[in-house]
Design a protein around this motif. Structure first.
Motif, PDB file in Angstrom:
ATOM      1  N   ASN A 203      39.551  28.390  38.438  1.00 42.73           N
ATOM      2  CA  ASN A 203      38.235  27.702  38.533  1.00 42.73           C
ATOM      3  C   ASN A 203      37.044  28.659  39.352  1.00 42.73           C
ATOM      4  O   ASN A 203      36.398  27.988  39.953  1.00 42.73           O
ATOM      5  CB  ASN A 203      38.458  26.392  39.528  1.00 42.73           C
ATOM      6  CG  ASN A 203      39.350  25.469  38.877  1.00 42.73           C
ATOM      7  OD1 ASN A 203      39.415  25.340  37.856  1.00 42.73           O
ATOM      8  ND2 ASN A 203      40.384  24.849  39.574  1.00 42.73           N
ATOM      9  N   GLN A 204      37.433  30.083  39.278  1.00 37.03           N
ATOM     10  CA  GLN A 204      36.418  30.783  39.978  1.00 37.03           C
ATOM     11  C   GLN A 204      35.410  31.087  38.928  1.00 37.03           C
ATOM     12  O   GLN A 204      35.632  31.194  37.633  1.00 37.03           O
ATOM     13  CB  GLN A 204      36.958  32.125  40.521  1.00 37.03           C
ATOM     14  CG  GLN A 204      38.100  31.545  41.601  1.00 37.03           C
ATOM     15  CD  GLN A 204      37.400  31.486  43.107  1.00 37.03           C
ATOM     16  OE1 GLN A 204      36.382  31.943  43.437  1.00 37.03           O
ATOM     17  NE2 GLN A 204      37.840  30.298  43.515  1.00 37.03           N
ATOM     18  N   ASP A 205      33.927  31.559  39.323  1.00 38.40           N
ATOM     19  CA  ASP A 205      33.132  32.378  38.565  1.00 38.40           C
ATOM     20  C   ASP A 205      33.602  33.757  38.548  1.00 38.40           C
ATOM     21  O   ASP A 205      33.267  34.506  39.639  1.00 38.40           O
ATOM     22  CB  ASP A 205      31.734  32.025  38.788  1.00 38.40           C
ATOM     23  CG  ASP A 205      31.406  30.477  38.936  1.00 38.40           C
ATOM     24  OD1 ASP A 205      31.717  30.004  38.012  1.00 38.40           O
ATOM     25  OD2 ASP A 205      30.637  30.046  39.741  1.00 38.40           O
ATOM     26  N   LEU A 206      33.631  34.475  37.505  1.00 34.14           N
ATOM     27  CA  LEU A 206      34.264  35.757  37.404  1.00 34.14           C
ATOM     28  C   LEU A 206      33.219  36.567  37.026  1.00 34.14           C
ATOM     29  O   LEU A 206      32.195  36.322  36.185  1.00 34.14           O
ATOM     30  CB  LEU A 206      35.375  35.850  36.558  1.00 34.14           C
ATOM     31  CG  LEU A 206      36.828  35.611  37.058  1.00 34.14           C
ATOM     32  CD1 LEU A 206      37.872  35.797  35.873  1.00 34.14           C
ATOM     33  CD2 LEU A 206      37.193  36.561  38.236  1.00 34.14           C
ATOM     34  N   LEU A 207      32.807  37.747  37.752  1.00 32.06           N
ATOM     35  CA  LEU A 207      32.003  38.766  37.544  1.00 32.06           C
ATOM     36  C   LEU A 207      32.485  40.025  37.248  1.00 32.06           C
ATOM     37  O   LEU A 207      32.999  40.725  38.252  1.00 32.06           O
ATOM     38  CB  LEU A 207      30.796  38.911  38.462  1.00 32.06           C
ATOM     39  CG  LEU A 207      29.632  39.738  38.158  1.00 32.06           C
ATOM     40  CD1 LEU A 207      28.966  39.697  36.887  1.00 32.06           C
ATOM     41  CD2 LEU A 207      28.854  39.883  39.304  1.00 32.06           C
ATOM     42  N   LEU A 208      32.488  40.961  36.137  1.00 30.96           N
ATOM     43  CA  LEU A 208      32.845  41.998  35.612  1.00 30.96           C
ATOM     44  C   LEU A 208      31.686  42.954  35.233  1.00 30.96           C
ATOM     45  O   LEU A 208      30.993  42.555  34.345  1.00 30.96           O
ATOM     46  CB  LEU A 208      33.964  41.848  34.484  1.00 30.96           C
ATOM     47  CG  LEU A 208      35.334  41.902  35.161  1.00 30.96           C
ATOM     48  CD1 LEU A 208      35.508  40.491  35.383  1.00 30.96           C
ATOM     49  CD2 LEU A 208      36.238  41.972  33.736  1.00 30.96           C
TER      50      LEU A 208
END
Length: 347
Positions: A203-208
């Motif tokens: 449920n996280q917002d992932l940023l790569l």
């Protein structure tokens, strides 16, 4: 008038076969007119219904978007508990708005769809930025304190960012615990094997961002996935419950299920995809698609958490916003031939 002509006239006017044929032609012409009138009525009715649906969608969508924007703006200055509640509420509302859009795609014009997708992307970005600003680094600071306590050394008083870069006792690599970005994810890394567990990304917002020659494994079900400035990487991710946004990616292989995919400024990249709406590309070249084929032990559980429909996969239905020529395939994307697709993946 000679006898033959008179006989022919009599036959045409009063003969057994002449009158029925004329009557039949008139009847067919009459029926054709009626059918044409009915078709016109149905076409007009369908256009009217579509316009009504479009007007309702626009009104409802914009109203809900304004409500979400107001909710996010109210996070400024609120205490942590209130902010957390507001962000959770905004996340749920964005999910519902995305579903509303997916259910309305059939009667929306390309312009309306594009505008709505852009508005949703902006909401997702605002949500991520608000979360980053209002709840900075809570997760990583907690880990840093735990590791410092476990080591029982002078590092206990070190600042969280430097300490967060030390290897964890569990054996997880340094890069796995030290993303530069305040969001959950990885940044500015070259030639590393990177991984995150379901507990870390659920449920996280992932940023790569700014990854080069890396292999990334993301197990679990994140809320959103943002990929920016990716070069020569292989990135696999569990089911993303809402959207995947890709910007400036090249020479890479991307593997994930999601509800919505939007890809910008991307070249020579393969995407193994499960998507429940239609994928979108813009300012892209050499992007190719195949159905999602990666598997890992908890994939079924992660699909359940994501809420994605496993029976609905539109991986080959791609809209190119730079190519609106009806009936002519876009040259900017293609389907990976079956013989060239990867069906097995190493750990």
């Amino acid at each position: 008038m000679d006898a033959t002509a008179e006989s022919n006239l009599e036959s045409g006017l009063h003969g057994e076969s002449g009158a029925p044929k004329i009557q039949e032609r008139l009847q067919k012409r009459h029926l054709a007119r009626i059918e044409d009138v009915e078709r016109r009525k149905e076409t007009k009715k369908s256009q009217s219904v579509a316009e009504e649906k479009g007007d309702y969608f626009s009104s409802a969508f914009n109203s809900e978007r304004a409500c979400i924007e107001e909710l996010l703006s109210s996070c400024s200055g609120a205490d942590r508990a209130a902010v957390t509640q507001k962000l959770d509420e905004a996340t749920a509302k964005i999910l519902l708005l995305q579903k509303f859009l997916n259910d309305s795609i059939l009667f929306l014009t390309q312009y309306e769809l594009r505008q709505a997708q852009a508005a949703l992307q902006k909401l997702q970005t605002t949500l991520a930025e608000t979360r980053e600003e209002a709840l900075p680094k809570k997760k990583f600071a907690f880990r840093a304190r735990t590791k410092a306590a476990d080591k029982a050394s002078a590092q206990a008083s070190a600042a969280p960012p430097p300490d967060a870069g030390t290897p964890a006792d569990s054996g997880v690599t340094k890069v796995d615990r030290a993303p530069v970005s305040k969001q959950c994810g990885f940044s500015n890394i070259n030639s590393e094997f990177l991984t995150k567990t379901a507990e870390e990304i659920q449920n996280q917002d992932l940023l790569l961002t700014h990854l080069t020659n890396c292999k990334v494994r993301l197990y679990g079900s994140p809320n959103t996935l943002h990929l920016k400035h990716i070069d020569s990487c292989e990135i696999r991710c569990g089911p993303v419950s809402t959207s995947v946004f890709i910007d400036h990616c090249r020479n890479s292989t991307l593997v994930f299920p999601c509800q919505q995919l939007r890809t910008h400024n991307t070249t020579n990249t393969q995407v193994y995809l499960h998507v429940t709406s239609r994928a979108i590309v813009e300012d892209c070249r050499g992007v190719s698609f195949a159905p999602f084929s990666w598997s890992y032990p908890t994939l079924d559980e992660d699909f359940s958490v994501s809420g994605l429909d496993r029976e609905r996969n539109n991986w080959s239905q791609v809209d190119d916003f730079n190519w609106l020529a009806a009936g002519t395939p876009s040259p900017n994307w293609s389907v990976i031939p079956e013989g060239d697709r990867k069906t097995t993946w190493e750990p």
